[in-house]
Design a protein around this motif. Structure first.
Motif, mmCIF file in Angstrom:
data_model
loop_
_atom_site.group_PDB
_atom_site.id
_atom_site.type_symbol
_atom_site.label_atom_id
_atom_site.label_comp_id
_atom_site.label_asym_id
_atom_site.label_seq_id
_atom_site.Cartn_x
_atom_site.Cartn_y
_atom_site.Cartn_z
ATOM 1 N N ARG A 103 20.693 67.971 22.145
ATOM 2 C CA ARG A 103 21.392 67.147 21.168
ATOM 3 C C ARG A 103 21.267 67.755 19.771
ATOM 4 N N THR A 104 22.344 67.766 19.040
ATOM 5 C CA THR A 104 22.357 68.333 17.695
ATOM 6 C C THR A 104 21.336 67.626 16.805
ATOM 7 N N GLY A 105 20.527 68.422 16.082
ATOM 8 C CA GLY A 105 19.524 67.862 15.177
ATOM 9 C C GLY A 105 18.222 67.483 15.851
ATOM 10 N N ALA A 106 18.085 67.775 17.148
ATOM 11 C CA ALA A 106 16.859 67.431 17.887
ATOM 12 C C ALA A 106 16.246 68.705 18.478
ATOM 13 N N GLY A 107 14.979 68.565 18.922
ATOM 14 C CA GLY A 107 14.329 69.639 19.664
ATOM 15 C C GLY A 107 14.110 70.918 18.889
ATOM 16 N N TYR A 108 13.581 70.812 17.670
ATOM 17 C CA TYR A 108 13.382 72.022 16.864
ATOM 18 C C TYR A 108 12.412 73.022 17.497
ATOM 19 N N PRO A 109 11.357 72.611 18.193
ATOM 20 C CA PRO A 109 10.515 73.609 18.875
ATOM 21 C C PRO A 109 11.285 74.411 19.915
#
Length: 317
Positions: free
Chosen positions: A252-258
């Protein structure tokens, strides 16, 4: 370094520094509890020789002296091991001040506070705030799990424990009987390494998955504590750090930066989703589950099936 070995080295160093005459191996063995617990003379001799070499590598000057009867003794003369006065400049004091303020929780908070007072006595200004000059830093190690303190003490005292543990793929916790070796923080989570008596093998446990109280058990360890406990390396391999393949996921866009930081490629799909290629190794399924509905595995099929199984287990629990 395992806590037990660090204490053993400290005890040996204190014995060698505190004596006015050379101490034989026999006398040292009778003076240090860890040596008394050695199963045989050969085991003690190997342990002692390793410890002696480690102390010398750390800089302790240990003399070997032979008496008139031909018996070999050891001592560390204070004048040969005396350090010069320690002086700190402003930057060094600031760095040590930050380190002393890391521990803000659990039993170590008192020790950290005492260390900070000693630093101030050595030159750190009373009104100096390590956070003021480095406002973006948050030098704290989080300890939210109730299991941390009893496990830390059990590691220090080499005391077996029992607790209920829920694996990521299990709906209910199971009892575990463990000889705890070391605790380590990795990516914001605490892990315990030790000997699992029920499975007869080394295991690593995530503290957030321990349910209920940690219960102490009587008796000694049945397995030898390794000199180096590779908690972080073990967890890293389970988390897919040692990857030899690639996986394709929707994120999802904007999620899961790691996940984005590890991605080898990122492609915008529109409608609030991106497609990522990420390294795939053992344990990646457990990591992906933590991102919940923000991640959809596209391929390979076995990774998708593993993630679905884990999510179903969580839903049942």
């Amino acid at each position: 370094m395992a806590i037990a070995k660090a204490e053993r080295l400290m005890n040996l160093a204190l014995c060698l520094l505190g004596t006015r005459r050379p101490l034989s191996k026999r006398e040292l063995r009778e003076s240090i509890e860890a040596y008394l617990e050695a199963g045989s003379d050969d085991s003690f001799n190997r342990m002692f020789e390793r410890d002696k070499d480690d102390l010398r590598e750390l800089g302790l000057v240990i003399e070997t002296v032979e008496n008139l009867d031909g018996e070999v003794g050891y001592l560390a003369r204070r004048d040969s091991n005396r350090l010069p006065p320690i002086t700190l400049d402003a930057e060094e004091a600031a760095a040590l001040g930050l380190a002393a303020k890391v521990w803000q929780q659990a039993r170590l908070a008192g020790a950290a506070s005492g260390a900070l007072q000693k630093l101030r006595a050595a030159g750190l200004p009373e009104d100096f705030d390590p956070y003021e000059a480095h406002g973006a830093l948050e030098p704290r190690i989080p300890v939210h799990e109730a299991a941390f303190e009893p496990l830390m003490l059990a590691c220090r005292d080499r005391r077996p424990v029992a607790f209920d543990y829920r694996k990521a793929t299990a709906a209910r916790p199971e009892p575990r009987h463990v000889e705890p070796w070391a605790l380590e923080c990795w990516r914001g989570h605490w892990y315990l390494a030790g000997w699992d008596r029920d499975r007869g093998a080394e295991r690593v446990f995530r503290l957030s998955r321990i349910t209920g109280k940690v219960r102490s058990r009587s008796g000694r360890f049945t397995a030898e504590v390794p000199d180096v406990v590779t908690v972080r390396e073990t967890v890293a391999s389970w988390a897919g750090e040692t990857a030899d393949r690639s996986a394709s996921i929707r994120l999802r866009t904007g999620a899961g930066y790691p996940l984005r930081a590890k991605a080898t490629s990122v492609r915008e799909l529109g409608d609030g989703w991106d497609e990522l290629e990420i390294p795939y190794g053992h344990g990646l399924d457990a990591w992906l589950v933590e991102f919940g509905p923000d991640v959809v595995v596209l391929e390979p099929a076995e990774l998708r099936a593993d993630v679905v199984d884990r999510l179903r287990a969580v839903a049942k629990g």
